[in-house]
Design a protein around this motif. Structure first.
Motif, PDB file in Angstrom:
ATOM      1  N   VAL A 133       0.865  -1.181   0.000  1.00 58.71           N
ATOM      2  CA  VAL A 133       0.000   0.000   0.000  1.00 58.71           C
ATOM      3  C   VAL A 133       0.896   1.224   0.000  1.00 58.71           C
ATOM      4  CG1 VAL A 133      -1.526   1.429   1.434  1.00 58.71           C
ATOM      5  CG2 VAL A 133      -2.060  -0.985   1.054  1.00 58.71           C
ATOM      6  N   PHE A 145       0.570   5.335   0.600  1.00 57.75           N
ATOM      7  CA  PHE A 145      -0.311   6.392   1.098  1.00 57.75           C
ATOM      8  C   PHE A 145       0.487   7.691   1.136  1.00 57.75           C
ATOM      9  CE2 PHE A 145      -2.178   9.023   4.446  1.00 57.75           C
ATOM     10  CZ  PHE A 145      -3.494   9.085   4.011  1.00 57.75           C
ATOM     11  N   TYR A 148      -4.155   7.028  -2.102  1.00 61.24           N
ATOM     12  CA  TYR A 148      -3.998   5.657  -1.594  1.00 61.24           C
ATOM     13  C   TYR A 148      -3.987   4.703  -2.770  1.00 61.24           C
ATOM     14  CZ  TYR A 148      -5.292   1.551   1.366  1.00 61.24           C
ATOM     15  OH  TYR A 148      -5.341   0.338   2.033  1.00 61.24           O
ATOM     16  N   SER A 160      -8.529   7.490  -2.594  1.00 56.66           N
ATOM     17  CA  SER A 160      -7.969   8.515  -1.711  1.00 56.66           C
ATOM     18  C   SER A 160      -8.773   8.596  -0.438  1.00 56.66           C
ATOM     19  CB  SER A 160      -7.949   9.888  -2.402  1.00 56.66           C
ATOM     20  OG  SER A 160      -9.250  10.416  -2.479  1.00 56.66           O
ATOM     21  N   ASP A 161      -8.172   9.172   0.586  1.00 53.50           N
ATOM     22  CA  ASP A 161      -8.849   9.398   1.857  1.00 53.50           C
ATOM     23  C   ASP A 161     -10.122  10.203   1.642  1.00 53.50           C
ATOM     24  OD1 ASP A 161      -9.437   9.714   4.554  1.00 53.50           O
ATOM     25  OD2 ASP A 161      -7.857  11.185   4.925  1.00 53.50           O
ATOM     26  N   LEU A 185      -2.909   6.126  10.627  1.00 52.72           N
ATOM     27  CA  LEU A 185      -2.873   5.102   9.584  1.00 52.72           C
ATOM     28  C   LEU A 185      -2.590   3.773  10.267  1.00 52.72           C
ATOM     29  CD1 LEU A 185      -2.919   4.885   6.385  1.00 52.72           C
ATOM     30  CD2 LEU A 185      -0.415   4.895   6.536  1.00 52.72           C
TER      31      LEU A 185
END
Length: 278
Positions: free
Chosen positions: A90, A92, A114, A157-158, A258
């Motif tokens: 991942v 981020f 992300y 994305s967040d 996170l």
């Protein structure tokens, strides 16, 4: 939304040696003050890049994953970041902008961007801007399951995923989940947990999942294996499996981190990796 990014540098020679770093058999805290220039590493295959390696599989520490903060200067990056077969990841982004080429498709990721990178995916990453960019890179050896197709890569994305309030909390505790927790294809989750000021985990979670937590924003107090530990934006915590854990948000703003955890797999008792994790 705010995402803490280490500035690097070194403390002044006039500063006292006073910090909160601690390593125990149950948990480790790496405070933001430790993330300085002289503890960075270069990464093979990358140019114009340095990394803070927060966790790696070693006895008595992380057993299932590695976590890095990667800082890429203008023009830097890597054509083949993941050199190990069978490793998922991942990415981020916390600052700047990166260009991700994923299986032939180009993506621009800014803060909060992300990407889940499936094992075997073909991807490259580059900083095509004029300022440094930073991102977390979480890596895990994927554990396939007979009859369950492996997951596919994706980018989000967040900002594009709504936090889900935990039951009976009235939104004081919420989780941004980037994959369906019931999807057995995924053997790790990398989520964002958010607490409003005063929000809390009101019991000592004690479970098989190993955790890596990086505080993105705010302050909080964690109860770890019987110890009270204050944390703030920029701090990293590693929690071994079955480490009792609870927390509350200190305010005045949201407390967000996170969160990595290994999930959805039977405990191995024989063969490679037996006894190392779930």
């Amino acid at each position: 939304m705010s995402y803490y990014t280490p500035p690097g540098g070194l403390p002044a020679q006039t500063e006292l040696l006073s910090d909160r770093a601690i390593v125990t058999e149950a948990y480790t805290v790496i405070p933001k003050g430790v993330l300085r220039d002289i503890v960075t590493s270069n990464l093979p295959g990358f140019t114009g890049t340095r990394a803070w390696i927060l966790a790696r599989p070693i006895a008595g520490f992380a057993t299932t994953f590695a976590q890095l903060i990667v800082e890429v200067g203008p023009g830097g990056g890597a054509e083949r970041p993941e050199a190990e077969a069978g490793v998922e990841g991942v990415v981020f982004v916390t600052s700047g902008s990166v260009t991700l080429d994923l299986d032939g498709e180009r993506h621009e990721l800014g803060p909060g961007g992300y990407a889940y990178l499936a094992a075997g995916a073909h991807w490259s990453i580059a900083n095509e801007g004029d300022e440094p960019t930073s991102f977390h890179w979480i890596r895990k050896a994927y554990e396939p399951v007979d009859g369950v197709p492996a997951p596919s890569s994706f980018v989000t994305s967040d900002a594009d995923v709504a936090p889900q309030p935990m039951p009976d909390t009235d939104g004081a505790w919420a989780t941004t989940r980037f994959v369906d927790p019931d999807d057995l294809a995924h053997d790790m989750h990398v989520n964002i947990v958010t607490f409003r000021p005063g929000g809390k985990i009101p019991f000592a979670e004690t479970h098989v999942m190993e955790h890596g937590l990086f505080v993105l924003e705010g302050t909080g107090v964690y109860r770890l294996n019987g110890d009270w530990v204050e944390v703030e934006a920029g701090d990293f915590m590693w929690l071994r499996a079955f480490c009792p854990q609870a927390c509350y948000a200190g305010g005045p703003g949201p407390f967000r981190y996170l969160l990595y955890k290994d999930v959805n797999r039977q405990v191995r008792l024989t063969g490679p990796g037996a006894g190392a994790g779930a």
